[in-house]
Design a protein around this motif. Structure first.
Motif, short mmCIF file in Angstrom:
data_model
loop_
_atom_site.label_atom_id
_atom_site.label_comp_id
_atom_site.label_asym_id
_atom_site.label_seq_id
_atom_site.Cartn_x
_atom_site.Cartn_y
_atom_site.Cartn_z
N GLU A 44 0.85 -1.19 0.00
CA GLU A 44 0.00 0.00 0.00
C GLU A 44 0.88 1.24 0.00
O GLU A 44 1.87 1.29 0.72
CB GLU A 44 -0.79 -0.04 1.29
CG GLU A 44 -1.89 0.93 1.41
CD GLU A 44 -2.74 0.52 2.58
OE1 GLU A 44 -2.47 1.01 3.68
OE2 GLU A 44 -3.65 -0.32 2.40
N TRP A 61 -11.08 0.12 0.07
CA TRP A 61 -11.16 1.16 -0.97
C TRP A 61 -11.81 0.57 -2.23
O TRP A 61 -11.59 -0.59 -2.55
CB TRP A 61 -9.81 1.81 -1.24
CG TRP A 61 -8.68 0.98 -1.79
CD1 TRP A 61 -7.69 0.37 -1.08
CD2 TRP A 61 -8.40 0.70 -3.18
NE1 TRP A 61 -6.82 -0.26 -1.93
CE2 TRP A 61 -7.23 -0.08 -3.22
CE3 TRP A 61 -9.03 1.04 -4.37
CZ2 TRP A 61 -6.67 -0.53 -4.41
CZ3 TRP A 61 -8.47 0.59 -5.58
CH2 TRP A 61 -7.31 -0.18 -5.58
N PRO A 62 -12.61 1.39 -2.91
CA PRO A 62 -13.37 0.87 -4.04
C PRO A 62 -12.51 0.68 -5.28
O PRO A 62 -11.84 1.60 -5.73
CB PRO A 62 -14.44 1.93 -4.28
CG PRO A 62 -13.87 3.18 -3.73
CD PRO A 62 -12.93 2.80 -2.63
N ARG A 63 -12.52 -0.54 -5.81
CA ARG A 63 -11.78 -0.81 -7.06
C ARG A 63 -12.58 -0.34 -8.27
O ARG A 63 -11.98 -0.03 -9.31
CB ARG A 63 -11.50 -2.31 -7.17
CG ARG A 63 -10.19 -2.76 -6.50
CD ARG A 63 -10.23 -2.68 -4.99
NE ARG A 63 -8.99 -3.21 -4.40
CZ ARG A 63 -8.70 -3.14 -3.10
NH1 ARG A 63 -9.54 -2.56 -2.26
NH2 ARG A 63 -7.57 -3.65 -2.65
N HIS A 64 -13.89 -0.36 -8.18
CA HIS A 64 -14.76 0.21 -9.22
C HIS A 64 -15.59 1.31 -8.58
O HIS A 64 -16.18 1.09 -7.52
CB HIS A 64 -15.71 -0.85 -9.77
CG HIS A 64 -15.10 -1.70 -10.84
ND1 HIS A 64 -15.79 -2.66 -11.53
CD2 HIS A 64 -13.84 -1.73 -11.34
CE1 HIS A 64 -14.99 -3.25 -12.40
NE2 HIS A 64 -13.80 -2.71 -12.30
N ASP A 67 -7.95 4.80 -3.99
CA ASP A 67 -7.21 3.92 -3.07
C ASP A 67 -6.84 4.61 -1.76
O ASP A 67 -6.25 3.98 -0.89
CB ASP A 67 -5.98 3.30 -3.75
CG ASP A 67 -5.05 4.34 -4.33
OD1 ASP A 67 -5.45 5.50 -4.45
OD2 ASP A 67 -3.90 3.98 -4.66
N GLU A 71 -14.03 4.07 -16.94
CA GLU A 71 -12.82 3.40 -17.44
C GLU A 71 -12.65 3.59 -18.96
O GLU A 71 -11.54 3.53 -19.45
CB GLU A 71 -12.84 1.91 -17.07
CG GLU A 71 -12.22 1.71 -15.68
CD GLU A 71 -12.74 0.48 -14.95
OE1 GLU A 71 -12.76 -0.60 -15.57
OE2 GLU A 71 -13.12 0.62 -13.78
N THR A 100 -2.82 -9.44 -8.69
CA THR A 100 -4.16 -9.41 -9.24
C THR A 100 -5.02 -8.52 -8.38
O THR A 100 -5.07 -8.69 -7.17
CB THR A 100 -4.77 -10.84 -9.26
OG1 THR A 100 -3.92 -11.68 -10.05
CG2 THR A 100 -6.17 -10.84 -9.84
N GLU A 101 -5.66 -7.54 -8.99
CA GLU A 101 -6.59 -6.70 -8.23
C GLU A 101 -7.99 -7.31 -8.30
O GLU A 101 -8.35 -7.94 -9.28
CB GLU A 101 -6.57 -5.26 -8.76
CG GLU A 101 -5.52 -4.39 -8.09
CD GLU A 101 -5.67 -4.28 -6.55
OE1 GLU A 101 -6.71 -4.71 -6.02
OE2 GLU A 101 -4.75 -3.75 -5.92
N THR A 135 -12.11 -6.63 -7.78
CA THR A 135 -13.11 -5.57 -7.65
C THR A 135 -13.98 -5.85 -6.43
O THR A 135 -14.07 -6.97 -5.94
CB THR A 135 -14.01 -5.46 -8.89
OG1 THR A 135 -14.80 -6.65 -8.96
CG2 THR A 135 -13.20 -5.32 -10.16
N ASP A 136 -14.65 -4.79 -5.96
CA ASP A 136 -15.54 -4.91 -4.80
C ASP A 136 -16.63 -5.94 -5.07
O ASP A 136 -17.00 -6.72 -4.20
CB ASP A 136 -16.18 -3.56 -4.51
CG ASP A 136 -15.17 -2.44 -4.62
OD1 ASP A 136 -14.24 -2.40 -3.81
OD2 ASP A 136 -15.29 -1.62 -5.54
#
Lengths: 330, 330
Positions: free
Chosen positions: A32, A113-116, A208, A246, B5-6, B8-9
């Motif tokens: 992080e 934290w939101p990835r999308h 993030d 995106e 690898t990320e 998603t929520d």
């Protein structure tokens, strides 16, 4: 995501003797923050386990700025903003030295934290940003924005001097040069001529750095770009970081949610609303420039993630074409 | 240390629905394990917080081996070895899919891995290794050691074929070739001719895979090289990984502690003691080969840590000169 500095057991034990947080029960490197080394630190005291984050400040942070950052986080936490609270040692100091680096322990924050990004993230984000601004208004020390408009032309020139240029990067730098010629003269006046409210801003509130829990903001982290600047510039940074899909398109619904969340806590002035297009263009310029600089100066076969500068160049084009703040849903 | 690898929520939420471990309250990438992506996962259930590690298995792990690894960890945990316990989903399965990769949740272990080895680490390490071997003896499935002696000549040949060779790497490969000519004919017989006890071994018990708390081993992690092989080969790997000083010298005190800790739980047979020099040389060969292979095939300006193969080449020379197992303090 990184652990740049390893810490020996002896160094860690000696370091923890300086704190009254109990004895160590777990210690894991955290992937992080690209700038510093972070570790999860778990301690037990009186039968109670507590988690902390231990941060070692690496080269890209100026040690002289650390008292300002830690003081700001402490101030915000005291005012009810959920951010890492620096933990003081037995001597009352939060900023210490470990493994030859400046180091601090802060509290661990819950959340993800939101990835999308979804529309539901943007209103709570706006509220949290405004609360940060309101709480920050009673923190008097000033820290100039070292990546503000004065830094953009020098950054562009540094990037242009690199011998790793390609035709594409040359063209992009020319485009940024022309954009700077439009943005800098239109930039709002600072200092005694300022008609935009200024104060303490986060200046890097990307997804993030924002933790959510049960659809609410549970924590804001990574205050190491925070500085004193126009409050609306922070809104502009968030519009850039949160409100583009995106596929590159601007999402006006997200922007409306963000702004309306923000204004539910702190309404924007008419001057701030009017300045949004140029502030958004400036914010896009700032991230386009640092990313393009890194892109040019990082060898393509270096196995580090180079953030694509094109995302922010597309955003910059959008803002320059915007004309007025109506496009942001205000 | 890595998150490759990320997630998603939405993927994470959908994944966690498959478990009865409560709702997510924190999720952080962990800088641990070079092969897989690891995340700290905190959940709350009935007012109680619990921590887990979520692992996404990346390309270097063969998915067909995962049921063996997870079954082995479950078996060991059931037998009282402190290792990550795979958590089953509601359907009873521990191995699932997340973000297009095989994934598993395991329990979080307390403790800190030692950055500097001291004599006091080696006896508890030996005891823990022997307990792992004893507990593993009742886990019947066999997994061949894919980095055992049969793999060494092909690894050497692959490294030699690289067009990234330097004069130094060529000379080192020649040295390893000569060493292989000594080690392979002396390697203990396996199968029905075996006179060395074999069973389940960890095969990668380096310091960063062993957590200590209050001078005791609190956990063993990273079972993704575990396999069925000579038990004493695992001792030989630990002698290599734990009993050489940073200046390269062999530390006989550490070795005595390691062996005596091991033998307090499971005495070595005479044949195992006699085989230690060749097993130690083989273990040094295995790590020298994989490191040299990576060294040759990783561009020098790639910003990843290449582990220096010389450490293990020095150790190999030591073992080849050792002659008998007296040098290991047995």
């Amino acid at each position: 995501m990184a652990v740049y500095t390893e810490i020996t057991d002896e160094e860690l034990s000696a370091f923890l003797v300086g704190y009254d947080i109990g004895h160590l029960t777990a210690f894991r490197g955290i992937a992080e923050g690209v700038e510093n080394s972070n570790f999860l630190l778990r301690t037990e005291k009186d039968g109670q386990e507590s988690d902390y984050i231990l941060t070692l400040y690496e080269k890209r942070v100026n040690p002289d700025d650390l008292p300002w950052f830690l003081g700001f986080m402490r101030h915000l936490a005291t005012k009810g903003v959920s951010c890492p609270l620096p933990v003081c040692g037995r001597d009352g100091e939060a900023l210490r030295t470990l493994a030859g680096r400046p180091a601090a322990i802060t509290t661990f924050l819950s959340g993800v934290w939101p990835r999308h990004i979804h529309s539901e993230h943007c209103r709570p984000l706006g509220e949290a940003l405004a609360r940060l601004h309101v709480a920050g208004s009673s923190y008097p020390p000033v820290r100039a924005n070292s990546l503000g408009p004065d830094a953009w032309r020098p950054l562009l020139q540094d990037a242009a001097r690199s011998d790793r240029q390609t035709e594409t990067t040359k063209q992009l730098l020319e485009e940024l040069d022309l954009a700077l010629n439009r943005i800098l003269p239109a930039w709002p006046a600072a200092g005694s001529q300022a008609n935009l409210p200024h104060g303490q801003i986060h200046a890097d509130l990307f997804p993030d750095n924002v933790f959510f829990l049960d659809h609410k903001v549970s924590g804001l982290i990574d205050f190491y770009f925070a500085c004193t600047d126009f409050l609306a510039y922070d809104v502009a940074i968030c519009l850039n970081a949160w409100c583009f899909s995106e596929d590159g398109g601007f999402n006006e619904t997200f922007a409306r949610q963000l702004i309306s969340g923000y204004e539910s806590v702190r309404p924007l002035t008419a001057a701030e609303r009017d300045a949004l297009p140029v502030l958004c263009a400036g914010a896009a310029m700032r991230f386009a420039l640092t990313r393009l600089y890194d892109w040019i100066n990082t060898p393509p076969d270096a196995m580090v993630t180079r953030k694509d500068p094109m995302d922010y160049i597309h955003r910059l084009r959008f803002h320059l074409a915007a004309g007025n703040s109506g496009v942001y849903g205000v």
